[in-house]
Design a protein around this motif. Structure first.
Motif, PDB file in Angstrom:
ATOM      1  N   ASP A 183       0.834  -1.204   0.000  1.00 43.61           N
ATOM      2  CA  ASP A 183       0.000   0.000   0.000  1.00 43.61           C
ATOM      3  C   ASP A 183       0.872   1.258   0.000  1.00 43.61           C
ATOM      4  O   ASP A 183       0.629   2.205  -0.771  1.00 43.61           O
ATOM      5  CB  ASP A 183      -0.911  -0.017   1.225  1.00 43.61           C
ATOM      6  CG  ASP A 183      -1.959   1.076   1.199  1.00 43.61           C
ATOM      7  OD1 ASP A 183      -2.742   1.127   0.234  1.00 43.61           O
ATOM      8  OD2 ASP A 183      -1.992   1.892   2.144  1.00 43.61           O
ATOM      9  N   LEU A 184       1.881   1.271   0.838  1.00 42.49           N
ATOM     10  CA  LEU A 184       2.787   2.411   0.915  1.00 42.49           C
ATOM     11  C   LEU A 184       3.605   2.559  -0.369  1.00 42.49           C
ATOM     12  O   LEU A 184       3.809   3.672  -0.881  1.00 42.49           O
ATOM     13  CB  LEU A 184       3.724   2.244   2.112  1.00 42.49           C
ATOM     14  CG  LEU A 184       3.061   2.339   3.493  1.00 42.49           C
ATOM     15  CD1 LEU A 184       3.954   1.718   4.550  1.00 42.49           C
ATOM     16  CD2 LEU A 184       2.763   3.797   3.838  1.00 42.49           C
ATOM     17  N   HIS A 185       4.068   1.439  -0.884  1.00 37.36           N
ATOM     18  CA  HIS A 185       4.877   1.425  -2.102  1.00 37.36           C
ATOM     19  C   HIS A 185       4.072   1.973  -3.284  1.00 37.36           C
ATOM     20  O   HIS A 185       4.582   2.800  -4.062  1.00 37.36           O
ATOM     21  CB  HIS A 185       5.339  -0.007  -2.365  1.00 37.36           C
ATOM     22  CG  HIS A 185       6.233  -0.168  -3.547  1.00 37.36           C
ATOM     23  ND1 HIS A 185       7.501   0.376  -3.611  1.00 37.36           N
ATOM     24  CD2 HIS A 185       6.054  -0.833  -4.735  1.00 37.36           C
ATOM     25  CE1 HIS A 185       8.059   0.046  -4.772  1.00 37.36           C
ATOM     26  NE2 HIS A 185       7.202  -0.672  -5.470  1.00 37.36           N
ATOM     27  N   LEU A 186       2.828   1.548  -3.409  1.00 40.10           N
ATOM     28  CA  LEU A 186       1.985   2.020  -4.505  1.00 40.10           C
ATOM     29  C   LEU A 186       1.675   3.505  -4.380  1.00 40.10           C
ATOM     30  O   LEU A 186       1.391   4.179  -5.375  1.00 40.10           O
ATOM     31  CB  LEU A 186       0.684   1.220  -4.555  1.00 40.10           C
ATOM     32  CG  LEU A 186       0.802  -0.257  -4.946  1.00 40.10           C
ATOM     33  CD1 LEU A 186      -0.547  -0.948  -4.862  1.00 40.10           C
ATOM     34  CD2 LEU A 186       1.388  -0.395  -6.350  1.00 40.10           C
ATOM     35  N   ASP A 187       1.738   4.016  -3.163  1.00 40.82           N
ATOM     36  CA  ASP A 187       1.484   5.439  -2.939  1.00 40.82           C
ATOM     37  C   ASP A 187       2.736   6.288  -3.135  1.00 40.82           C
ATOM     38  O   ASP A 187       2.714   7.501  -2.930  1.00 40.82           O
ATOM     39  CB  ASP A 187       0.923   5.660  -1.530  1.00 40.82           C
ATOM     40  CG  ASP A 187       0.198   6.990  -1.403  1.00 40.82           C
ATOM     41  OD1 ASP A 187      -0.709   7.244  -2.223  1.00 40.82           O
ATOM     42  OD2 ASP A 187       0.544   7.777  -0.503  1.00 40.82           O
ATOM     43  N   GLY A 188       3.825   5.631  -3.520  1.00 38.44           N
ATOM     44  CA  GLY A 188       5.044   6.360  -3.816  1.00 38.44           C
ATOM     45  C   GLY A 188       5.962   6.597  -2.633  1.00 38.44           C
ATOM     46  O   GLY A 188       6.946   7.357  -2.756  1.00 38.44           O
ATOM     47  N   ARG A 189       5.680   5.952  -1.510  1.00 34.37           N
ATOM     48  CA  ARG A 189       6.555   6.125  -0.350  1.00 34.37           C
ATOM     49  C   ARG A 189       7.772   5.210  -0.469  1.00 34.37           C
ATOM     50  O   ARG A 189       7.679   4.093  -0.980  1.00 34.37           O
ATOM     51  CB  ARG A 189       5.806   5.803   0.952  1.00 34.37           C
ATOM     52  CG  ARG A 189       4.600   6.659   1.211  1.00 34.37           C
ATOM     53  CD  ARG A 189       4.960   8.116   1.456  1.00 34.37           C
ATOM     54  NE  ARG A 189       5.637   8.337   2.710  1.00 34.37           N
ATOM     55  CZ  ARG A 189       5.021   8.755   3.835  1.00 34.37           C
ATOM     56  NH1 ARG A 189       3.708   8.977   3.840  1.00 34.37           N
ATOM     57  NH2 ARG A 189       5.714   8.967   4.942  1.00 34.37           N
ATOM     58  N   LYS A 190       8.898   5.679   0.022  1.00 33.79           N
ATOM     59  CA  LYS A 190      10.079   4.830   0.126  1.00 33.79           C
ATOM     60  C   LYS A 190       9.875   3.924   1.329  1.00 33.79           C
ATOM     61  O   LYS A 190       9.666   4.380   2.458  1.00 33.79           O
ATOM     62  CB  LYS A 190      11.334   5.691   0.302  1.00 33.79           C
ATOM     63  CG  LYS A 190      12.574   4.923   0.760  1.00 33.79           C
ATOM     64  CD  LYS A 190      13.051   3.894  -0.263  1.00 33.79           C
ATOM     65  CE  LYS A 190      14.318   3.183   0.247  1.00 33.79           C
ATOM     66  NZ  LYS A 190      14.801   2.155  -0.683  1.00 33.79           N
TER      67      LYS A 190
END
Length: 414
Positions: A183-190
């Motif tokens: 979820d975080l990865h898809l939102d562009g978070r490292k």
């Protein structure tokens, strides 16, 4: 409240409602006590983009099943919540919301005395349907982390936007940890992901969802006593996969190719440095091996049954760690938050009946305890893989309802 009920069910989720449906059909006097609201855990303890990892067709409670237009899809958080609440309404379940049970003890006159936030009542029999995940677990060495890093448990995570700026570390790769990292990865978070020993499973193989293949193979009907490792199966971590966007694999190696940092098991935090065991590669290989062994079983089943199914190439690892990072200087990192996804521990301190082992887990056989009239429902691996899920709670509930009914009849005849 009424001072006596033949049966008191503690917990108003899908397990408590399932036994209530059977007791209602049998005409057994009972009440379901829910400390919050019906099915609240689906909203209060899941992230915004949560989806089930089991397909909708497997959501079948007693007298009620998924009736939407996407049986092979995966319900989202709000849909699951509405599904369970709709179930309660379908038979007018006798649920008392906002009533917490603070103590259960055996009565000297037989049955049980229950102290609740709405008064004390007596029950001939009690069904504990509160699941097996009560208190979020966070390791003690988390106390050594700088106060500038926000820490939360996976049950508190809702969305990427709620977290402070900076990188996010997710600790744990069970179902929740892997999906929150996604979820975080898809939102562009490292994302910095600390991998545990969770296995994985392919979402689809040879033209079908792997869950469908395993269902046909009878995999989900095998009792825990017949599983390798027996009762130890209850301590196993669930396979990671996702139902998001129609369902797909979660491949941590692919995440690494796309910029996610992966680490082995976290050991400690010492003088501002986080340390890890060099277990990453072994963890990834073990997870892949489980996924491939499941495919082996499916292949054997297809051949044995003479099923016409398309062939599919096997998975080839897309990434391997060139070296395993075993230390991370927190002051030099850009980590602003950590999501701990390392499980829960049980809390039955309010249940003052001697039915627990040395680790605080209830001792039971298919939910039936050695103490007359006390039952558990909805526990992980209570009888089969699906016991703690929608898949088999109906079967478990019917099994217990039959035994409760026998005792009701015996008591009435005495």
């Amino acid at each position: 409240m009424t001072q006596h009920h033949e049966v008191v069910v503690i917990g108003g989720g899908q397990a408590g409602l399932s036994i209530s449906w059977h007791l209602t059909r049998r005409g057994v006097d009972h009440v379901v006590l829910e400390r919050d609201t019906i099915a609240h855990e689906w909203l209060d303890s899941r992230w915004d983009n949560f989806t089930l990892v089991t397909p909708n067709w497997q959501c079948a409670l007693p007298g009620y099943s998924y009736a939407g237009d996407d049986p092979h899809g995966f319900m989202k958080r709000q849909q699951v919540y509405e599904f369970v609440r709709g179930y309660a309404s379908s038979f007018d379940a006798p649920v008392r919301e906002g009533v917490a049970v603070t103590s259960v003890r055996q009565s000297m006159h037989g049955g049980y005395e229950l102290d609740t936030t709405a008064g004390t009542l007596h029950a001939g029999q009690v069904v504990v349907a509160v699941g097996g995940y009560h208190i979020p677990t966070i390791p003690r060495f988390a106390e050594k982390l700088p106060a500038t890093i926000q820490q939360l448990h996976s049950s508190q995570y809702r969305c990427s936007a709620d977290l402070p700026v900076g990188d996010v570390m997710v600790v744990g790769t069970g179902q929740s940890g892997a999906q929150i990292a996604e979820d975080l990865h898809l939102d562009g978070r490292k994302v910095h992901l600390v991998a545990g020993n969770a296995p994985r499973v392919a979402r689809f193989y040879r033209g079908r969802d792997c869950v469908a293949w395993l269902q046909d193979m009878g995999h989900y009907d095998v009792p825990i006593d017949d599983q390798p490792g027996g009762l130890g199966k209850r301590e196993n971590t669930n396979h990671y996969v996702t139902g998001r966007d129609g369902g797909r694999d979660i491949d941590l190696r692919q995440f690494a190719l796309e910029g996610m940092s992966l680490y082995g098991r976290m050991i400690d935090v010492v003088d501002g440095t986080m340390t890890f065991a060099p277990t990453l590669e072994a963890s990834l290989d073990a997870a892949d091996a489980v996924a491939e062994s499941i495919k082996d079983s499916i292949d054997a089943y297809i051949e044995r049954e003479g099923i016409d199914a398309p062939l599919e190439a096997r998975y080839v690892p897309v990434w391997r760690p060139e070296h395993e990072q075993t230390e991370l200087d927190l002051a030099a990192s850009n980590i602003g938050s950590i999501v701990w996804s390392v499980g829960f521990r049980t809390d039955y301190g309010w249940l003052r009946v001697g039915v627990f082992d040395g680790e605080g887990h209830p001792c039971h056989n298919r939910g039936v305890t050695a103490v007359q009239g006390l039952f558990f429902l909805g526990l992980p691996w209570q009888h089969t893989w699906g016991s703690g899920r929608f898949a088999a709670v109906a079967r478990d509930a019917e099994f217990l309802a039959d035994r409760i009914g026998v005792r009701v009849r015996d008591t009435a005849a005495a």
